[in-house]
Design a protein around this motif. Structure first.
Motif, short mmCIF file in Angstrom:
data_model
loop_
_atom_site.label_atom_id
_atom_site.label_comp_id
_atom_site.label_asym_id
_atom_site.label_seq_id
_atom_site.Cartn_x
_atom_site.Cartn_y
_atom_site.Cartn_z
N GLU A 19 22.33 24.31 162.70
CA GLU A 19 21.41 24.39 161.54
C GLU A 19 22.02 25.28 160.44
O GLU A 19 21.96 24.97 159.25
N LYS A 53 24.72 23.40 158.65
CA LYS A 53 24.14 22.37 157.76
C LYS A 53 23.64 23.02 156.48
O LYS A 53 23.84 22.50 155.38
N TYR A 112 18.67 31.23 161.14
CA TYR A 112 18.64 29.93 161.81
C TYR A 112 18.70 30.10 163.32
O TYR A 112 19.25 31.09 163.82
#
Ligand SMILES: O=C(O)[C@H](O)[C@@H](O)[C@H](O)[C@H](O)COP(=O)(O)O
Length: 242
Positions: free
Chosen positions: A10, A13, A5
Motif C-alpha cells: 500500500e 502504491k 500504511y
C-alpha cells in the motif's frame, strides 16, 4: 505530512500515485519532470510498480529527467550501485530517453565527478524557479538520508549541491546531493518502513533538533512539501499517532 500504511504494498502504491501526480503536474507546468531517485531497498517495490501498467503508462517518460540523490562510488555492474538497482527494476523497462538519465558514476576521481554533476544540475535548473519536482528519499535506522550520514562534514555544507567524501565505516566513497540542494525541491517523499526505523523516525520527527546525529532532520524544503510514507511498525514509537 505523515501517511501511515499497513503494508509496504500500500505504501509503494501511494508513492507511485505521488510520482505520477508530480510528473504530470510538472510536465503540464514546465514541459518536463525532474526527479532524484533514492537507493537502498525501500524504493524497489515502487520502482517495479512504475515499470508496469497502470503506472508505466501514466508517467510522461519522454519528458522525464532522472538524477540520483546519492550513490555509492562503485561501478554500474556492482550490486551495491543505486543506479544498477534503479536500472534493473525500472529504467530498463520504461521509455525514458537514455540521454535524460544521469547516474552518479563515472571514470576518474569522485570529487571531480561531484563537481561535474553539480554543473550538470546547475545548467539543468538554470532560470527555473525551483529545482527537483520530486525527490525520493529513504532513511537509515541511524537517521541518515541520501548519503548524509551522522557526524560527517557534508552535513555542514551550505553552498555546494553535490559532495563526494570517503565514508570510513563503509570503506567507500559516497556521492550525495547536499541538504541545500535537496531543500530546493518542490516535493520530497520519504519511504520509511519497518520496526528497525522506529527509533530514528521518532527522533527525527519528535526528538530534539539534532541533525548531526539524525541528518534526516536537515530535510526542510524552503518552499516545497515533505511527505513521509511510513508503515505502522515504523511509527510504533511516535507519541501521538499521526
Ligand atoms: O545509498 C543508500 O544507501 C541510500 O540512498 C540510503 O540513503 C537509503 O535510502 C537508506 O540507507 C535506507 O536504506 P533502506 O531503504 O535499504 O532501508
Amino acid at each position: 505530512m505523515i501517511q501511515v500504511y499497513k503494508t509496504t504494498e500500500e505504501l509503494s502504491k501511494a508513492a507511485a500515485d505521488l510520482f505520477v501526480q508530480a510528473a504530470q503536474e510538472a510536465v503540464q507546468a514546465n514541459g518536463r519532470f525532474t526527479v532524484a531517485l533514492t537507493g537502498g531497498s525501500s524504493p524497489e517495490q515502487l520502482y517495479r510498480m512504475l515499470a508496469q501498467p497502470p503506472y508505466r503508462d501514466l508517467v510522461p517518460w519522454q519528458q522525464t529527467f532522472v538524477f540520483w540523490g546519492d550513490e555509492r562510488w562503485v561501478n554500474l555492474e556492482d550490486d551495491r550501485s543505486n543506479a544498477k538497482m534503479a536500472f534493473t527494476t525500472l529504467l530498463h523497462h520504461v521509455p525514458v530517453p537514455q540521454e535524460q538519465v544521469f547516474p552518479m558514476w563515472g571514470e576518474g576521481e569522485p570529487e571531480e565527478f561531484a563537481i561535474d554533476y553539480e554543473k550538470k544540475l546547475q545548467s539543468h535548473f538554470a532560470n527555473m524557479p525551483a529545482q527537483f519536482d520530486l525527490v525520493l528519499l529513504g532513511m537509515g535506522d541511524d537517521g541518515h538520508t541520501a548519503s548524509l550520514f551522522p557526524g560527517t562534514p557534508v552535513l555542514k555544507e551550505r553552498e555546494r549541491w553535490v559532495q563526494a567524501y570517503y565514508l570510513e565505516p563503509q570503506s567507500m566513497y559516497r556521492i550525495t546531493l547536499t541538504a541545500p540542494c535537496l531543500n530546493q525541491a518542490r516535493k520530497i517523499v520519504f519511504m520509511t518502513y519497518g520496526e528497525k526505523k522506529a527509533k530514528a523516525l521518532q527522533e527525527v520527527l519528535q526528538g530534539e533538533h539534532n541533525p548531526e546525529t539524525y541528518p534526516a532532520q536537515l530535510i526542510q524544503p524552503q518552499q516545497g512539501e515533505t511527505v513521509w510514507l511510513v508503515d505502522e511498525a515504523a511509527t510504533s514509537l511516535l507519541t501521538a499517532q499521526p
